[in-house]
Design a protein around this motif. Structure first.
Motif, PDB file in Angstrom:
ATOM      1  N   ILE A  36     -14.965 -24.615  -4.057  1.00 49.36           N
ATOM      2  CA  ILE A  36     -15.108 -24.571  -2.583  1.00 49.36           C
ATOM      3  C   ILE A  36     -13.758 -25.125  -1.887  1.00 49.36           C
ATOM      4  N   LEU A  37     -13.173 -25.983  -2.536  1.00 41.64           N
ATOM      5  CA  LEU A  37     -11.736 -26.660  -2.018  1.00 41.64           C
ATOM      6  C   LEU A  37     -10.804 -25.649  -1.357  1.00 41.64           C
ATOM      7  N   PRO A  38     -10.575 -24.321  -1.841  1.00 39.68           N
ATOM      8  CA  PRO A  38      -9.486 -23.141  -1.489  1.00 39.68           C
ATOM      9  C   PRO A  38     -10.317 -22.909  -0.254  1.00 39.68           C
ATOM     10  N   VAL A  39     -11.236 -22.666  -0.038  1.00 38.45           N
ATOM     11  CA  VAL A  39     -12.105 -22.193   1.144  1.00 38.45           C
ATOM     12  C   VAL A  39     -12.011 -23.106   2.225  1.00 38.45           C
ATOM     13  N   ILE A  40     -12.186 -24.398   1.961  1.00 38.54           N
ATOM     14  CA  ILE A  40     -11.975 -25.282   3.217  1.00 38.54           C
ATOM     15  C   ILE A  40     -10.669 -25.413   3.587  1.00 38.54           C
ATOM     16  N   THR A  41      -9.448 -25.170   2.480  1.00 38.21           N
ATOM     17  CA  THR A  41      -8.104 -25.241   2.940  1.00 38.21           C
ATOM     18  C   THR A  41      -7.493 -24.119   3.496  1.00 38.21           C
ATOM     19  N   LYS A  42      -8.238 -22.832   3.514  1.00 40.63           N
ATOM     20  CA  LYS A  42      -7.756 -21.644   4.044  1.00 40.63           C
ATOM     21  C   LYS A  42      -7.069 -21.658   5.249  1.00 40.63           C
ATOM     22  N   GLN A  43      -7.564 -22.366   6.386  1.00 38.16           N
ATOM     23  CA  GLN A  43      -6.764 -22.647   7.395  1.00 38.16           C
ATOM     24  C   GLN A  43      -5.527 -23.451   7.482  1.00 38.16           C
ATOM     25  N   LYS A  44      -4.249 -22.984   7.481  1.00 41.11           N
ATOM     26  CA  LYS A  44      -3.046 -23.868   7.475  1.00 41.11           C
ATOM     27  C   LYS A  44      -3.042 -25.095   8.430  1.00 41.11           C
ATOM     28  N   HIS A  45      -3.677 -25.880   8.344  1.00 44.80           N
ATOM     29  CA  HIS A  45      -3.949 -27.052   9.258  1.00 44.80           C
ATOM     30  C   HIS A  45      -4.168 -28.329   8.856  1.00 44.80           C
ATOM     31  N   PRO A  46      -3.584 -29.331   9.343  1.00 46.41           N
ATOM     32  CA  PRO A  46      -3.600 -30.639   9.039  1.00 46.41           C
ATOM     33  C   PRO A  46      -5.147 -31.058   8.863  1.00 46.41           C
ATOM     34  N   ARG A  47      -6.026 -30.343   9.664  1.00 51.67           N
ATOM     35  CA  ARG A  47      -7.443 -30.951   9.962  1.00 51.67           C
ATOM     36  C   ARG A  47      -8.176 -30.350   8.944  1.00 51.67           C
ATOM     37  N   SER A  48      -7.767 -29.151   8.427  1.00 52.75           N
ATOM     38  CA  SER A  48      -8.419 -28.545   7.197  1.00 52.75           C
ATOM     39  C   SER A  48      -8.138 -29.264   5.909  1.00 52.75           C
ATOM     40  N   THR A  49      -6.747 -29.645   5.976  1.00 52.60           N
ATOM     41  CA  THR A  49      -6.403 -30.302   4.511  1.00 52.60           C
ATOM     42  C   THR A  49      -7.053 -31.603   4.581  1.00 52.60           C
ATOM     43  N   GLU A  50      -7.305 -32.382   5.511  1.00 53.03           N
ATOM     44  CA  GLU A  50      -7.876 -33.597   5.660  1.00 53.03           C
ATOM     45  C   GLU A  50      -9.522 -33.557   5.279  1.00 53.03           C
ATOM     46  N   ALA A  51     -10.125 -32.540   5.844  1.00 51.22           N
ATOM     47  CA  ALA A  51     -11.272 -32.231   5.219  1.00 51.22           C
ATOM     48  C   ALA A  51     -11.631 -31.991   4.146  1.00 51.22           C
ATOM     49  N   ALA A  52     -10.714 -31.221   3.306  1.00 51.66           N
ATOM     50  CA  ALA A  52     -10.661 -30.860   2.096  1.00 51.66           C
ATOM     51  C   ALA A  52     -10.540 -32.096   1.068  1.00 51.66           C
ATOM     52  N   THR A  53      -9.600 -32.711   1.615  1.00 52.32           N
ATOM     53  CA  THR A  53      -9.438 -34.404   0.951  1.00 52.32           C
ATOM     54  C   THR A  53     -10.633 -35.073   0.992  1.00 52.32           C
ATOM     55  N   LYS A  54     -11.201 -35.529   2.201  1.00 47.32           N
ATOM     56  CA  LYS A  54     -12.430 -36.151   1.981  1.00 47.32           C
ATOM     57  C   LYS A  54     -13.518 -35.630   1.302  1.00 47.32           C
ATOM     58  N   TYR A  55     -13.680 -34.234   1.552  1.00 48.86           N
ATOM     59  CA  TYR A  55     -14.709 -33.347   0.662  1.00 48.86           C
ATOM     60  C   TYR A  55     -14.446 -33.747  -1.074  1.00 48.86           C
ATOM     61  N   PHE A  56     -13.239 -33.744  -1.396  1.00 47.21           N
ATOM     62  CA  PHE A  56     -12.925 -33.726  -2.695  1.00 47.21           C
ATOM     63  C   PHE A  56     -13.260 -35.344  -3.233  1.00 47.21           C
ATOM     64  N   LEU A  57     -12.718 -36.331  -2.587  1.00 52.66           N
ATOM     65  CA  LEU A  57     -12.792 -37.726  -2.776  1.00 52.66           C
ATOM     66  C   LEU A  57     -14.693 -38.202  -3.098  1.00 52.66           C
ATOM     67  N   THR A  58     -15.298 -37.631  -1.867  1.00 56.20           N
ATOM     68  CA  THR A  58     -16.557 -37.948  -2.015  1.00 56.20           C
ATOM     69  C   THR A  58     -17.284 -37.461  -2.983  1.00 56.20           C
ATOM     70  N   GLN A  59     -17.094 -36.048  -3.116  1.00 52.10           N
ATOM     71  CA  GLN A  59     -17.748 -35.360  -4.203  1.00 52.10           C
ATOM     72  C   GLN A  59     -17.542 -35.835  -5.664  1.00 52.10           C
ATOM     73  N   ALA A  60     -16.244 -36.366  -5.831  1.00 47.59           N
ATOM     74  CA  ALA A  60     -15.791 -36.675  -7.038  1.00 47.59           C
ATOM     75  C   ALA A  60     -16.393 -37.955  -7.351  1.00 47.59           C
ATOM     76  N   MET A  61     -16.613 -38.704  -6.339  1.00 46.13           N
ATOM     77  CA  MET A  61     -17.212 -40.041  -6.595  1.00 46.13           C
ATOM     78  C   MET A  61     -18.555 -40.050  -6.928  1.00 46.13           C
ATOM     79  N   ALA A  62     -19.302 -38.882  -6.133  1.00 49.13           N
ATOM     80  CA  ALA A  62     -20.876 -38.890  -6.484  1.00 49.13           C
ATOM     81  C   ALA A  62     -20.978 -38.030  -7.969  1.00 49.13           C
ATOM     82  N   SER A  63     -20.193 -37.398  -8.336  1.00 51.72           N
ATOM     83  CA  SER A  63     -20.273 -36.773  -9.783  1.00 51.72           C
ATOM     84  C   SER A  63     -19.861 -37.812 -10.729  1.00 51.72           C
ATOM     85  N   ALA A  64     -18.905 -38.619 -10.609  1.00 51.74           N
ATOM     86  CA  ALA A  64     -18.692 -39.882 -11.415  1.00 51.74           C
ATOM     87  C   ALA A  64     -20.105 -40.707 -11.648  1.00 51.74           C
ATOM     88  N   LEU A  65     -20.579 -40.847 -10.430  1.00 49.93           N
ATOM     89  CA  LEU A  65     -21.866 -41.738 -10.454  1.00 49.93           C
ATOM     90  C   LEU A  65     -22.666 -40.850 -11.135  1.00 49.93           C
TER      91      LEU A  65
END
Length: 340
Positions: A36-65
């Motif tokens: 899903i990360l490429p789907v979030i970053t589809k728009q070439k915009h800083p907001r979508s890059t920021e959204a994808a980063t936040k999504y990745f970090l929280t999901q990675a933390m939850a997966s580790a837990l």
């Protein structure tokens, strides 16, 4: 590329839902996140890059837990089976991980921000399809979960969902808080009556999908742009009004049914104070649903029909909307028969 991403999202969710082993479920969740990360970053915009980063970090933390919780359980009990989560600490850690995965309070912080940085189609995907895998895992371990852990999480989610949504003018953030509130209803009852919890989340998906698809056509992102609807798409306006009322849980619409069943189960289990609190807190959500409905139906835009407007509907998703709208509004009569 789109085909591969879609395939990845579907296969990863199916992997989690059909898994018996914790490592298989973890693998499915990781694949789901990567897809899903490429789907979030589809728009070439800083907001979508920021959204994808936040999504990745929280999901990675939850997966580790999640991985830590399942490893701890396997170490203590010798079993990697999902349904055998017998260790109490593992159970608490697993609930924390799945709560973060879904975006329920108090680990909801990422959801409104990620949705605000995504397109409406991606927002729909995150609030519906992406909930299937964690909800399924929660359903599978529901017989080991104590209700005194989930009830505070559920009540807090309903409170945060209602309180956060009241102040929003951005539709995507408002729908994020709506999603948090609906997750709260699911969380409160999943340890008592898992089937009703599952019904609640399925109905929420059936209501929010046509609503998002109707928003996608004109790309309406704020409450202000919704005031132009009535003059240009009266049919869509009426459908959206009813969908909002259904989402708020007003009878006789579909959204009322799971709420009634949940409150009934809680009262049956001598949890009347919790049921009363939930019913009162849901009035917060009702406030912003009614406000949005008022803007849709009762305000007339100063622009005339000749002017350029966002609301020129294109028949993008009419088939899906046509199928889901009746389900989202009128299946109250058949649902009790399905649950008995």
């Amino acid at each position: 590329a789109l085909f591969m991403i879609t395939l990845g999202i579907i296969i990863s969710t199916l992997t989690v839902t059909s898994a018996n082993h914790w490592l298989t479920a973890w693998l499915g969740l990781e694949l789901n996140m990567i897809s899903i990360l490429p789907v979030i970053t589809k728009q070439k915009h800083p907001r979508s890059t920021e959204a994808a980063t936040k999504y990745f970090l929280t999901q990675a933390m939850a997966s580790a837990l999640l991985l830590f919780s399942s490893t701890l359980n396997a170490w203590q009990t010798g079993s990697w089976d999902i349904t055998q989560l017998n260790n109490k600490l593992s159970c608490i850690l697993m609930i924390s991980a799945l709560t973060m995965k879904m975006g329920a309070a108090p680990a909801h912080f990422w959801l409104p921000e990620v949705l605000q940085g995504s397109t409406l189609t991606t927002t729909l995907l995150i609030t519906t399809w992406q909930k299937i895998a964690p909800i399924t895992l929660l359903y599978m371990i529901s017989n080991h979960i104590q209700s005194n852990i989930l009830l505070p999480i559920g009540l807090l989610s309903i409170l945060v969902g209602g309180w956060g949504g009241i102040n929003q003018t951005q539709l995507r953030k408002m729908m994020a808080y709506s999603s948090i509130a609906h997750l709260g209803w699911t969380m409160t009852v999943i340890s008592i009556a898992p089937n009703i919890a599952l019904t609640n989340i399925i109905i929420y998906m059936a209501i929010s999908t046509p609503f998002f698809l109707l928003l996608t056509s004109p790309s309406s992102k704020t409450l202000q742009t919704m005031t132009t609807t009535w003059a240009h798409a009266p049919t869509a306006t009426i459908i959206m009004m009813l969908l909002l009322l259904s989402m708020a849980g007003l009878p006789p619409l579909t959204g009322f049914t799971p709420k009634l069943l949940i409150l009934d189960k809680l009262v049956m289990h001598k949890l009347t104070p919790v049921a009363t609190t939930m019913a009162i807190l849901s009035l917060l959500s009702l406030t912003f649903y009614l406000r949005t409905m008022y803007l849709l139906a009762s305000t007339t835009s100063p622009t005339t029909t000749q002017s350029t407007t966002l609301w020129r509907l294109k028949p993008n998703y009419y088939q899906i909307t046509t199928i889901l709208t009746p389900i989202a509004l009128f299946n109250i009569t058949i649902l009790p028969a399905l649950l008995t």
